[in-house]
Design a protein around this motif. Structure first.
Motif, PDB file in Angstrom:
ATOM      1  N   VAL A   1      -5.349  11.048   2.214  1.00 51.96           N
ATOM      2  CA  VAL A   1      -4.117  10.490   1.665  1.00 51.96           C
ATOM      3  C   VAL A   1      -3.399  11.616   0.930  1.00 51.96           C
ATOM      4  O   VAL A   1      -3.955  12.196  -0.007  1.00 51.96           O
ATOM      5  CB  VAL A   1      -4.404   9.327   0.707  1.00 51.96           C
ATOM      6  CG1 VAL A   1      -3.119   8.829   0.048  1.00 51.96           C
ATOM      7  CG2 VAL A   1      -5.095   8.180   1.445  1.00 51.96           C
TER       8      VAL A   1
ATOM      9  N   THR B   1       1.064  10.169  -4.046  1.00 52.10           N
ATOM     10  CA  THR B   1       1.046   8.841  -3.438  1.00 52.10           C
ATOM     11  C   THR B   1       0.425   7.804  -4.366  1.00 52.10           C
ATOM     12  O   THR B   1       0.913   6.691  -4.483  1.00 52.10           O
ATOM     13  CB  THR B   1       0.258   8.878  -2.113  1.00 52.10           C
ATOM     14  OG1 THR B   1       0.842   9.858  -1.255  1.00 52.10           O
ATOM     15  CG2 THR B   1       0.286   7.529  -1.418  1.00 52.10           C
TER      16      THR B   1
ATOM     17  N   VAL C   1      -5.528   3.108  -4.926  1.00 53.26           N
ATOM     18  CA  VAL C   1      -5.344   3.094  -3.473  1.00 53.26           C
ATOM     19  C   VAL C   1      -6.544   2.411  -2.809  1.00 53.26           C
ATOM     20  O   VAL C   1      -6.394   1.642  -1.855  1.00 53.26           O
ATOM     21  CB  VAL C   1      -5.157   4.534  -2.938  1.00 53.26           C
ATOM     22  CG1 VAL C   1      -5.142   4.547  -1.413  1.00 53.26           C
ATOM     23  CG2 VAL C   1      -3.863   5.129  -3.483  1.00 53.26           C
TER      24      VAL C   1
ATOM     25  N   TYR D   1      -5.707  -0.967  -0.939  1.00 54.87           N
ATOM     26  CA  TYR D   1      -5.509  -0.714   0.488  1.00 54.87           C
ATOM     27  C   TYR D   1      -6.790  -0.356   1.249  1.00 54.87           C
ATOM     28  O   TYR D   1      -7.090  -0.950   2.278  1.00 54.87           O
ATOM     29  CB  TYR D   1      -4.486   0.406   0.680  1.00 54.87           C
ATOM     30  CG  TYR D   1      -4.204   0.730   2.123  1.00 54.87           C
ATOM     31  CD1 TYR D   1      -3.431  -0.131   2.907  1.00 54.87           C
ATOM     32  CD2 TYR D   1      -4.716   1.871   2.712  1.00 54.87           C
ATOM     33  CE1 TYR D   1      -3.182   0.156   4.247  1.00 54.87           C
ATOM     34  CE2 TYR D   1      -4.470   2.167   4.052  1.00 54.87           C
ATOM     35  CZ  TYR D   1      -3.705   1.312   4.811  1.00 54.87           C
ATOM     36  OH  TYR D   1      -3.458   1.582   6.122  1.00 54.87           O
TER      37      TYR D   1
ATOM     38  N   SER E   1      -0.154   3.834  -8.539  1.00 56.66           N
ATOM     39  CA  SER E   1       0.411   3.762  -7.196  1.00 56.66           C
ATOM     40  C   SER E   1       1.912   3.569  -7.309  1.00 56.66           C
ATOM     41  O   SER E   1       2.433   3.190  -8.364  1.00 56.66           O
ATOM     42  CB  SER E   1      -0.206   2.619  -6.384  1.00 56.66           C
ATOM     43  OG  SER E   1       0.364   1.377  -6.733  1.00 56.66           O
TER      44      SER E   1
ATOM     45  N   TYR F   1       2.248   0.953   1.428  1.00 56.20           N
ATOM     46  CA  TYR F   1       1.016   1.375   2.091  1.00 56.20           C
ATOM     47  C   TYR F   1       1.155   1.479   3.612  1.00 56.20           C
ATOM     48  O   TYR F   1       0.200   1.885   4.284  1.00 56.20           O
ATOM     49  CB  TYR F   1      -0.131   0.426   1.732  1.00 56.20           C
ATOM     50  CG  TYR F   1      -0.640   0.653   0.318  1.00 56.20           C
ATOM     51  CD1 TYR F   1      -1.257   1.853  -0.007  1.00 56.20           C
ATOM     52  CD2 TYR F   1      -0.489  -0.299  -0.672  1.00 56.20           C
ATOM     53  CE1 TYR F   1      -1.718   2.095  -1.294  1.00 56.20           C
ATOM     54  CE2 TYR F   1      -0.944  -0.085  -1.960  1.00 56.20           C
ATOM     55  CZ  TYR F   1      -1.564   1.121  -2.268  1.00 56.20           C
ATOM     56  OH  TYR F   1      -2.007   1.355  -3.545  1.00 56.20           O
TER      57      TYR F   1
ATOM     58  N   ILE G   1       0.841   5.322   4.314  1.00 56.72           N
ATOM     59  CA  ILE G   1       0.073   5.965   3.253  1.00 56.72           C
ATOM     60  C   ILE G   1      -0.456   7.336   3.655  1.00 56.72           C
ATOM     61  O   ILE G   1      -0.599   8.240   2.835  1.00 56.72           O
ATOM     62  CB  ILE G   1      -1.097   5.043   2.821  1.00 56.72           C
ATOM     63  CG1 ILE G   1      -1.824   5.592   1.579  1.00 56.72           C
ATOM     64  CG2 ILE G   1      -2.075   4.832   3.950  1.00 56.72           C
ATOM     65  CD1 ILE G   1      -1.065   5.450   0.319  1.00 56.72           C
TER      66      ILE G   1
END
Length: 904
Positions: A179, A183, A189, A193, A484, A622, A625
């Motif tokens: 990733v 981000t 994350v 996700y 995020s 996302y 991502i």
């Protein structure tokens, strides 16, 4: 038979199909054990049920036997910890500070495989491995609308070599995804996700469902426990072994049941709850244990609240701190944009396996139990050095004054000469820079910015404060580092971001900033006054770590607080204030404004969260991502299955861990004539051993960088240079707050080279001992290696020549890391300690019993000979707790073990 996930055994007839889904799904049915007389699953803690499914699914007759399964199915809450089991996580999670050195090791292992006549492609992740770049952004710019872009640009300037290396890794290794930076933080994350909760494995043409389990190279991987996912932090070395298909050796744990009941009262936040729980569990002593929350109170906690409690497990010492899957879990998965098919699988699987918690379910059996009435939780902060040092807000002023005095400050918060560059005005109304002043106020990522309730509370408090004309004090470095991009979305949707910005809390980046030591430099005027006046100034942050020397070299006192309290302390500009009785400042008409005047109600927070936080935000942010921006995609990336090491690189270098390695195991010998490199006290953290923050200009690491034409403003941090062993070995024990009792009264990475007694840096002394072929050891007190799961806190000592550490007790992850590098962790027995035995570190040490072969839980004989000829002999326990750990130590480390297995 061979199953779709690669396992082979099924002694208990556990394989069956899960019905009512789209097509056949194979599972390892836990209830098959009930049918064979092992009792009701409901008596087992939730976490033990997940471990039981793991061994049941991986039975192969070798690493997991039918007897292992039977022993775990018969888990005894009293007689624990018990049998050693082989645990195989479903995936591995990395962040870049720990992930870069892990990928460096994998690249080096490929080279070593080739040199030893093996196939380099054997070195390849077998498990899904995801790395989130989140630890490299620094708060260089703050307090302006352009801060985020400025910090992101500086991040790429500093770290493009590392990022190009990680992009190479994406193409060179299978099962490895990255990733990109800017981000979000790895834990959020993961929560929002990456986590599957239940894996839907479609390998080899079949379809198998099993629990999502994870190990991560960040201690706070435990945040995912709030989602019902069993996971914990490991050292990078262990993570690499897991990635390469090695089972993790685990003693079946004791499980502490923590019953929650009631509801949080008005004014209390999830942060206040976690600080209370941290205090209770650290006092109870849960190192090496699992903690499991149960009771009616869990139903009143949001998923984000649960994640906050899970996140802090390393702070109270537990391996993990888990909540079961229930309706809140299912709703969170749906709300954060998981597909309906995935959500249906999670619920169906959990119900079928007895892993779904209903509010009226009977409590499991636990090794020990604790309880907390949520209604008794009160607003609190924690500090000045440890997360368990909870301070109720009602008594904060005298406690903080005592803390400041203990750190060398003035008890009343003033300066020692009455002058500090900024005029001191009426206490409680406007304060100048002095002892107790807040110079850093950071709403920082993982612990709290996953939680909309506290983030919205901070925004509402900022809105109310700005409406009354209040502002942050000019000497406070303010920052907002969301976990995020979704956080920024809902703060903007609620109309709260402009109010936070009005108080200086602009977004500075999406990553781990202040908590890891990436707070950036203080403004020059502030730093100059602090140093010239030797002030004890403070940082207040909504994070999870406040160890000394970690946040900023200019700051001696660090306090954890909820995001709204971070804003409040930025307005006050000092920790030396009674927030209940003293005003934060005055409004536009000169009237005092108290915290109670601007604190939002719980209902206001709930209504704002309901209106502002939306599923579409998660789906949008996302959906791409892994894409990255133009800077990420514009990097020049090397190619090839083996990395082309650049000899002039100061970020990524071929490490020496495998230099001279033989194909055959060479049994470690006894340690003879060792000297003590450092004599340390209690609660020495991995930050003390291997700092992550700024590289001091007068350090051995700085000298190395200068020799390689790196200017000081480009030094970056130790964390960002973990791909270069030359920097990291010089940074070992280089924390500016380290206190080595061999040099009493001196702070920093210094020691005495013996027997002459010349004072020098620990690195220089280690190199001199190495040139003289003198082995070195470390002596330490209780809780050695607390804090982050930092593999360099073991790699660094190994490269310094440390053969063994003798401590009163260890934090779990660090002990494992030492073994993973072939350093022997020894523990004083029977209440012994260096102090009790009269050891001052000037002795020479002989350690016998190693060459004859150590066994799990065995002992060694230590003989210390003083400068006056006095001999002290004692036994120390070898903390090789399992047969697998003995094997790792015998091989010289985990990675050497894996290499030899691959060669064979």
């Amino acid at each position: 038979m061979t199953n779709t996930d690669g396992s082979t055994g099924d002694s208990y007839g556990a394989r069956r199909q899960l019905a009512d889904l789209d097509g056949p799904v194979s599972i390892c049915d836990l209830k098959s054990l009930e049918r064979q007389g092992y009792g009701q699953l409901s008596r087992l803690p939730y976490s033990i049920r997940i471990l039981l499914e793991n061994v049941l699914r991986h039975e192969d007759g070798e690493t997991v036997t039918a007897e292992d399964i039977a022993a775990l199915a018969s888990w005894d809450p009293i007689r624990t910890p018990g049998r050693e089991i082989a645990f195989r996580p479903a995936r591995v999670l990395l962040q870049d500070f720990t992930g870069v050195p892990a990928v460096v090791d994998l690249a080096a292992m490929r080279d070593a495989m080739a040199e030893l006549g093996g196939d380099p492609s054997e070195i390849n992740p077998i498990l899904p491995c995801e790395l989130v770049i989140d630890h490299s952004v620094q708060v260089d710019s703050f307090g302006s609308a352009g801060s985020f872009l400025i910090n992101a640009e500086r991040e790429f300037e500093r770290n493009h070599e590392r990022y190009a290396f990680l992009r190479w890794g994406q193409t060179a290794f299978d099962n490895f995804r990255v990733v990109p930076p800017d981000t979000g933080i790895v834990h959020q994350v993961n929560l929002e996700y990456l986590a599957r909760v239940v894996f839907d494995d479609r390998a080899a043409g079949g379809r198998t469902a099993y629990p999502d389990t994870v190990v991560g190279t960040d201690s706070h991987t435990t945040m995912i426990n709030g989602l019902g996912v069993l996971g914990w932090g490991v050292g990078g070395i262990e993570a690499e072994a897991a990635m390469l298909g090695q089972p993790l050796s685990l003693l079946v744990p004791a499980v502490v049941g923590f019953r929650l009941h009631g509801m949080l009262p008005e004014g209390a936040t999830a942060t206040d709850l976690v600080l209370r729980v941290t205090e209770m569990l650290r006092e109870q002593g849960v190192v090496g244990k699992f903690v499991e929350f149960y009771g009616s109170g869990i139903g009143s906690l949001s998923l984000a609240d649960r994640a906050t409690l899970g996140n802090m497990a390393p702070e109270y010492g537990a391996t993990c701190a888990i909540f079961p899957i229930d309706g809140e879990t299912i709703e969170f998965l749906r709300f954060t944009g998981r597909s309906e098919a995935d959500v249906r699988l999670v619920e169906a699987y959990a119900r079928a396996q007895g892993l779904y918690h209903e509010p009226d379910a009977p409590a499991a059996e636990y090794s020990e139990t604790m309880e907390l009435d949520l209604g008794t939780v009160e607003p609190s902060i924690a500090g000045p050095k440890l997360p368990q040092q909870r301070i109720p807000l009602t008594s904060s002023k005298p406690r903080i004054r005592a803390a400041l005095e203990s750190l060398g400050g003035s008890a009343g918060g003033g300066t020692r000469d009455g002058q500090a560059g900024v005029a001191v005005a009426e206490p409680g109304i406007e304060r100048g820079l002095q002892d107790g002043s807040v110079v850093i106020a950071a709403i920082t990522s993982c612990t709290n910015t996953s939680n909309p309730s506290v983030m919205v509370a901070a925004g509402l408090l900022a809105k109310n404060a700005a409406g009354k004309g209040l502002n942050s004090q000019p000497w406070v470095k303010t920052s907002l580092a969301p976990g995020s991009m979704v956080v920024t979305e809902y703060l903007t949707e609620a109309g709260l971001l402009p109010h936070l910005e009005a108080l200086g809390f602009h977004v500075v980046g999406y990553g781990c900033t202040t908590c890891i030591g990436n707070s950036g430099p203080l403004p020059e005027d502030v730093s100059r006054v602090v140093r010239e006046e030797d002030l004890v100034v403070c940082a207040v942050l909504s994070g999870n770590r406040n160890f000394e020397g970690r946040i900023s070299p200019d700051v001696r006192a660090n306090f954890l607080a909820s995001p709204p309290l971070v804003v409040a302390y930025a307005i006050a500009g000092t920790m030396d204030i009674d927030l209940y009785a003293e005003p934060l400042g005055t409004d536009s008409e000169g009237r005092p404004v108290f915290l109670r005047d601007i604190w939002p109600t719980a209902e206001q927070v709930r209504e704002t969260v309901r209106a502002a936080v939306k599923t579409e935000m998660f789906e949008s942010k996302y959906s791409e991502i892994f894409a990255g921006d133009e800077r990420w995609n514009g990097l020049e990336v090397p190619s090839g299955d083996r990395f082309a090491w650049q000899p002039d690189s100061t970020y990524v270098r071929l490490p020496t861990f495998f230099t001279g390695m033989a194909r055959e195991v060479q049994q470690p010998g006894d340690i003879v004539g060792a000297r003590v490199l450092a004599l340390l006290g209690h609660s020495v953290t991995t930050d003390h051993i291997s700092p992550a923050g700024a590289i001091a200009g007068d350090s051995p690491a700085a000298a190395y960088l200068v020799q390689h034409a790196v200017e000081q403003f480009e030094f970056n941090s130790y964390g960002s240079r973990r791909g270069n062993h030359e920097v990291m070995v010089r940074g070992t024990f280089a924390n500016v707050r380290l206190r080595n009792l061999l040099v009493p009264g001196v702070e920093g990475g210094y020691t005495k080279h013996l027997p002459v007694g010349e004072q020098m840096s620990i690195y220089d002394a280690a190199m001199r001992y190495a040139a003289q072929a003198v082995p070195v050891i470390i002596l330490a007190g209780r809780e050695y290696g607390t804090g982050s799961s930092r593999d360099w806190a073991a790699k660094g000592p190994y490269l310094l020549g440390v053969r063994a550490v003798i401590a009163e007790s260890y934090e779990r992850i660090h002990r494992s890391n030492l073994i993973g590098m072939g350093v022997l962790p020894l523990q004083f027995s029977g209440g012994d300690s260096a102090e009790a035995l009269g050891l001052d570190g000037t002795e020479t040490y002989d350690i016998a019993g190693i060459a004859e072969g150590l066994q799990p839980g065995g002992s060694v004989r230590v003989r210390a000979t003083g400068e006056d000829g006095r001999i002290t002999e004692f036994e120390a326990k070898a903390r090789l707790d399992t047969a697998m750990e003995v094997e790792y130590y015998r091989n010289g480390g985990i990675l050497q073990t894996v290499l030899r297995q691959a060669l064979d």
